[in-house]
Design a protein around this motif. Structure first.
Motif, PDB file in Angstrom:
ATOM      1  N   ILE A 166      38.681  31.940  43.013  1.00  0.00           N
ATOM      2  CA  ILE A 166      37.585  32.249  42.079  1.00  0.00           C
ATOM      3  C   ILE A 166      36.994  33.616  42.400  1.00  0.00           C
ATOM      4  O   ILE A 166      36.704  34.416  41.498  1.00  0.00           O
ATOM      5  CB  ILE A 166      36.517  31.137  42.126  1.00  0.00           C
ATOM      6  N   PHE A 167      36.824  33.909  43.696  1.00  0.00           N
ATOM      7  CA  PHE A 167      36.312  35.224  44.089  1.00  0.00           C
ATOM      8  C   PHE A 167      37.228  36.338  43.617  1.00  0.00           C
ATOM      9  O   PHE A 167      36.788  37.348  43.052  1.00  0.00           O
ATOM     10  CB  PHE A 167      36.129  35.282  45.613  1.00  0.00           C
ATOM     11  N   LEU A 168      38.534  36.162  43.858  1.00  0.00           N
ATOM     12  CA  LEU A 168      39.483  37.193  43.427  1.00  0.00           C
ATOM     13  C   LEU A 168      39.523  37.324  41.911  1.00  0.00           C
ATOM     14  O   LEU A 168      39.689  38.434  41.374  1.00  0.00           O
ATOM     15  CB  LEU A 168      40.875  36.881  43.977  1.00  0.00           C
ATOM     16  N   PHE A 169      39.374  36.218  41.201  1.00  0.00           N
ATOM     17  CA  PHE A 169      39.374  36.279  39.743  1.00  0.00           C
ATOM     18  C   PHE A 169      38.183  37.100  39.239  1.00  0.00           C
ATOM     19  O   PHE A 169      38.331  37.950  38.360  1.00  0.00           O
ATOM     20  CB  PHE A 169      39.335  34.879  39.142  1.00  0.00           C
ATOM     21  N   HIS A 170      37.019  36.843  39.807  1.00  0.00           N
ATOM     22  CA  HIS A 170      35.839  37.592  39.367  1.00  0.00           C
ATOM     23  C   HIS A 170      35.920  39.065  39.788  1.00  0.00           C
ATOM     24  O   HIS A 170      35.408  39.935  39.094  1.00  0.00           O
ATOM     25  CB  HIS A 170      34.557  36.971  39.929  1.00  0.00           C
ATOM     26  N   LEU A 171      36.579  39.332  40.893  1.00  0.00           N
ATOM     27  CA  LEU A 171      36.710  40.707  41.359  1.00  0.00           C
ATOM     28  C   LEU A 171      37.694  41.488  40.490  1.00  0.00           C
ATOM     29  O   LEU A 171      37.463  42.661  40.182  1.00  0.00           O
ATOM     30  CB  LEU A 171      37.174  40.697  42.815  1.00  0.00           C
ATOM     31  N   TYR A 172      38.792  40.827  40.103  1.00  0.00           N
ATOM     32  CA  TYR A 172      39.846  41.508  39.331  1.00  0.00           C
ATOM     33  C   TYR A 172      40.033  40.838  37.973  1.00  0.00           C
ATOM     34  O   TYR A 172      41.152  40.548  37.564  1.00  0.00           O
ATOM     35  CB  TYR A 172      41.166  41.459  40.106  1.00  0.00           C
ATOM     36  N   GLN A 173      38.955  40.634  37.239  1.00  0.00           N
ATOM     37  CA  GLN A 173      39.044  39.963  35.931  1.00  0.00           C
ATOM     38  C   GLN A 173      39.892  40.734  34.937  1.00  0.00           C
ATOM     39  O   GLN A 173      40.572  40.159  34.097  1.00  0.00           O
ATOM     40  CB  GLN A 173      37.650  39.810  35.328  1.00  0.00           C
ATOM     41  N   SER A 174      39.818  42.000  35.022  1.00  0.00           N
ATOM     42  CA  SER A 174      40.516  42.808  34.024  1.00  0.00           C
ATOM     43  C   SER A 174      42.024  42.825  34.250  1.00  0.00           C
ATOM     44  O   SER A 174      42.772  43.177  33.336  1.00  0.00           O
ATOM     45  CB  SER A 174      39.975  44.237  34.044  1.00  0.00           C
ATOM     46  N   ASN A 175      42.487  42.430  35.414  1.00  0.00           N
ATOM     47  CA  ASN A 175      43.919  42.445  35.708  1.00  0.00           C
ATOM     48  C   ASN A 175      44.577  41.202  35.117  1.00  0.00           C
ATOM     49  O   ASN A 175      44.171  40.075  35.374  1.00  0.00           O
ATOM     50  CB  ASN A 175      44.122  42.498  37.223  1.00  0.00           C
ATOM     51  N   LEU A 176      45.591  41.401  34.321  1.00  0.00           N
ATOM     52  CA  LEU A 176      46.258  40.308  33.618  1.00  0.00           C
ATOM     53  C   LEU A 176      47.011  39.389  34.586  1.00  0.00           C
ATOM     54  O   LEU A 176      47.026  38.172  34.390  1.00  0.00           O
ATOM     55  CB  LEU A 176      47.227  40.885  32.573  1.00  0.00           C
ATOM     56  N   ILE A 177      47.597  39.930  35.646  1.00  0.00           N
ATOM     57  CA  ILE A 177      48.363  39.123  36.595  1.00  0.00           C
ATOM     58  C   ILE A 177      47.443  38.159  37.340  1.00  0.00           C
ATOM     59  O   ILE A 177      47.768  36.980  37.534  1.00  0.00           O
ATOM     60  CB  ILE A 177      49.131  40.026  37.577  1.00  0.00           C
ATOM     61  N   VAL A 178      46.275  38.632  37.755  1.00  0.00           N
ATOM     62  CA  VAL A 178      45.318  37.777  38.456  1.00  0.00           C
ATOM     63  C   VAL A 178      44.833  36.676  37.522  1.00  0.00           C
ATOM     64  O   VAL A 178      44.705  35.510  37.923  1.00  0.00           O
ATOM     65  CB  VAL A 178      44.135  38.616  39.002  1.00  0.00           C
ATOM     66  N   PHE A 179      44.558  37.025  36.257  1.00  0.00           N
ATOM     67  CA  PHE A 179      44.127  36.024  35.288  1.00  0.00           C
ATOM     68  C   PHE A 179      45.209  34.963  35.087  1.00  0.00           C
ATOM     69  O   PHE A 179      44.912  33.771  34.999  1.00  0.00           O
ATOM     70  CB  PHE A 179      43.774  36.683  33.954  1.00  0.00           C
ATOM     71  N   PHE A 180      46.474  35.373  35.061  1.00  0.00           N
ATOM     72  CA  PHE A 180      47.579  34.428  34.900  1.00  0.00           C
ATOM     73  C   PHE A 180      47.642  33.455  36.074  1.00  0.00           C
ATOM     74  O   PHE A 180      47.774  32.249  35.885  1.00  0.00           O
ATOM     75  CB  PHE A 180      48.894  35.198  34.746  1.00  0.00           C
ATOM     76  N   PHE A 181      47.553  33.972  37.308  1.00  0.00           N
ATOM     77  CA  PHE A 181      47.580  33.087  38.480  1.00  0.00           C
ATOM     78  C   PHE A 181      46.370  32.162  38.525  1.00  0.00           C
ATOM     79  O   PHE A 181      46.472  31.010  38.918  1.00  0.00           O
ATOM     80  CB  PHE A 181      47.667  33.903  39.775  1.00  0.00           C
ATOM     81  N   TRP A 182      45.226  32.655  38.112  1.00  0.00           N
ATOM     82  CA  TRP A 182      44.027  31.819  38.103  1.00  0.00           C
ATOM     83  C   TRP A 182      44.188  30.677  37.102  1.00  0.00           C
ATOM     84  O   TRP A 182      43.860  29.527  37.389  1.00  0.00           O
ATOM     85  CB  TRP A 182      42.798  32.663  37.759  1.00  0.00           C
ATOM     86  N   ALA A 183      44.691  30.989  35.918  1.00  0.00           N
ATOM     87  CA  ALA A 183      44.896  29.962  34.899  1.00  0.00           C
ATOM     88  C   ALA A 183      45.945  28.946  35.369  1.00  0.00           C
ATOM     89  O   ALA A 183      45.773  27.735  35.191  1.00  0.00           O
ATOM     90  CB  ALA A 183      45.331  30.614  33.591  1.00  0.00           C
ATOM     91  N   LEU A 184      47.011  29.422  35.988  1.00  0.00           N
ATOM     92  CA  LEU A 184      48.047  28.529  36.497  1.00  0.00           C
ATOM     93  C   LEU A 184      47.488  27.610  37.588  1.00  0.00           C
ATOM     94  O   LEU A 184      47.756  26.400  37.591  1.00  0.00           O
ATOM     95  CB  LEU A 184      49.220  29.357  37.041  1.00  0.00           C
ATOM     96  N   PHE A 185      46.689  28.156  38.483  1.00  0.00           N
ATOM     97  CA  PHE A 185      46.095  27.355  39.536  1.00  0.00           C
ATOM     98  C   PHE A 185      45.124  26.325  38.959  1.00  0.00           C
ATOM     99  O   PHE A 185      45.083  25.176  39.411  1.00  0.00           O
ATOM    100  CB  PHE A 185      45.374  28.259  40.550  1.00  0.00           C
ATOM    101  N   SER A 186      44.346  26.712  37.959  1.00  0.00           N
ATOM    102  CA  SER A 186      43.401  25.781  37.338  1.00  0.00           C
ATOM    103  C   SER A 186      44.133  24.621  36.672  1.00  0.00           C
ATOM    104  O   SER A 186      43.733  23.460  36.813  1.00  0.00           O
ATOM    105  CB  SER A 186      42.535  26.508  36.309  1.00  0.00           C
ATOM    106  N   VAL A 187      45.196  24.913  35.957  1.00  0.00           N
ATOM    107  CA  VAL A 187      45.977  23.859  35.306  1.00  0.00           C
ATOM    108  C   VAL A 187      46.618  22.952  36.356  1.00  0.00           C
ATOM    109  O   VAL A 187      46.624  21.715  36.211  1.00  0.00           O
ATOM    110  CB  VAL A 187      47.051  24.484  34.370  1.00  0.00           C
ATOM    111  N   THR A 188      47.111  23.529  37.446  1.00  0.00           N
ATOM    112  CA  THR A 188      47.703  22.730  38.526  1.00  0.00           C
ATOM    113  C   THR A 188      46.666  21.799  39.142  1.00  0.00           C
ATOM    114  O   THR A 188      46.964  20.631  39.416  1.00  0.00           O
ATOM    115  CB  THR A 188      48.296  23.656  39.609  1.00  0.00           C
ATOM    116  N   CYS A 189      45.459  22.300  39.359  1.00  0.00           N
ATOM    117  CA  CYS A 189      44.404  21.456  39.938  1.00  0.00           C
ATOM    118  C   CYS A 189      44.044  20.300  39.012  1.00  0.00           C
ATOM    119  O   CYS A 189      43.864  19.172  39.465  1.00  0.00           O
ATOM    120  CB  CYS A 189      43.156  22.298  40.231  1.00  0.00           C
TER     121      CYS A 189
END
Length: 162
Positions: free
Chosen positions: A73-96
Motif C-alpha cells: 500500500i505504501f509503494l502504491f501511494h508513492l508510485y501511483q502514477s506508475n502503471l506497473i506498480v498499479f498492476f501489481f497492486w491490483a493483482l495482489f488485492s485480487v489474490t488477497c
C-alpha cells in the motif's frame, strides 16, 4: 540404534491408551503411576516433541501478510502514477480477496487445525501429569540415595569408642 518391533508395538499401544484416557484425569493419573520410570520418561519425551501450536503458525502468517500488504500500500501511494506498480497492486488485492474467499468456503482445513490444537492440549495434559509424577519419583530416588550415604547410629557409636 535398532528397536525391536515388539517393543515398538507395546509402546504404540501404551501411547494410544494414554491418548484415549487423556480426557479423564483420574484414569490418566492411574495409568501413568503404573508405568515404570523408564517408560514414563519415554512417554514424556514422545509427547513433548517439537510440535508448534496452530495459533503461533496463524499469527506468524497474519503478521507477515500485514507487513507485506502495508508495504504494498505504501509503494502504491508513492508510485501511483506508475502503471506497473498499479498492476501489481491490483493483482495482489485480487489474490488477497480470493484467498479470503477460499478460507471462508473451505471449512475442512480449519477443522483439521482445530482438531490438531485439541489433540495438542491432550498431549500437554499427559506431559504435565507425567512431569509431576517423574519429579516425585526423582525426589524419592534422591532421598533413598541420601539415606544410603548418611552415617548411621552404629557408625557414630564406633567413632565414640575409638
Amino acid at each position: 540404534m535398532k528397536i525391536p518391533k515388539i517393543e515398538l508395538e507395546n509402546f504404540s499401544k501404551l501411547v494410544t491408551g494414554l491418548i484415549e484416557q487423556a480426557d479423564n484425569i483420574e484414569a490418566l493419573c492411574y495409568a501413568l503411576n503404573r508405568l515404570s520410570l523408564e517408560e514414563l520418561e519415554k512417554v514424556k519425551t514422545y509427547f513433548s516433541g517439537t510440535a508448534t501450536r496452530v495459533v503461533g503458525i496463524r499469527q506468524r502468517e497474519i503478521v507477515m501478510g500485514t507487513f507485506l500488504s502495508g508495504m504494498l500500500i505504501f509503494l502504491f501511494h508513492l508510485y501511483q502514477s506508475n502503471l506497473i506498480v498499479f498492476f501489481f497492486w491490483a493483482l495482489f488485492s485480487v489474490t488477497c480477496v480470493l484467498e479470503f474467499l477460499r478460507l471462508l468456503l473451505a471449512r475442512k482445513p480449519i477443522h483439521q487445525h482445530i482438531s490438531l490444537a485439541f489433540n495438542r492440549t491432550k498431549y500437554d495434559r499427559i506431559i504435565s501429569i507425567s512431569d509431576i509424577i517423574l519429579n516425585k519419583r526423582y525426589e524419592k530416588e534422591l532421598q533413598n540415595t541420601q539415606n544410603k550415604f548418611t552415617p548411621t547410629n552404629n557408625a557414630e557409636e564406633l567413632n565414640d569408642t575409638l
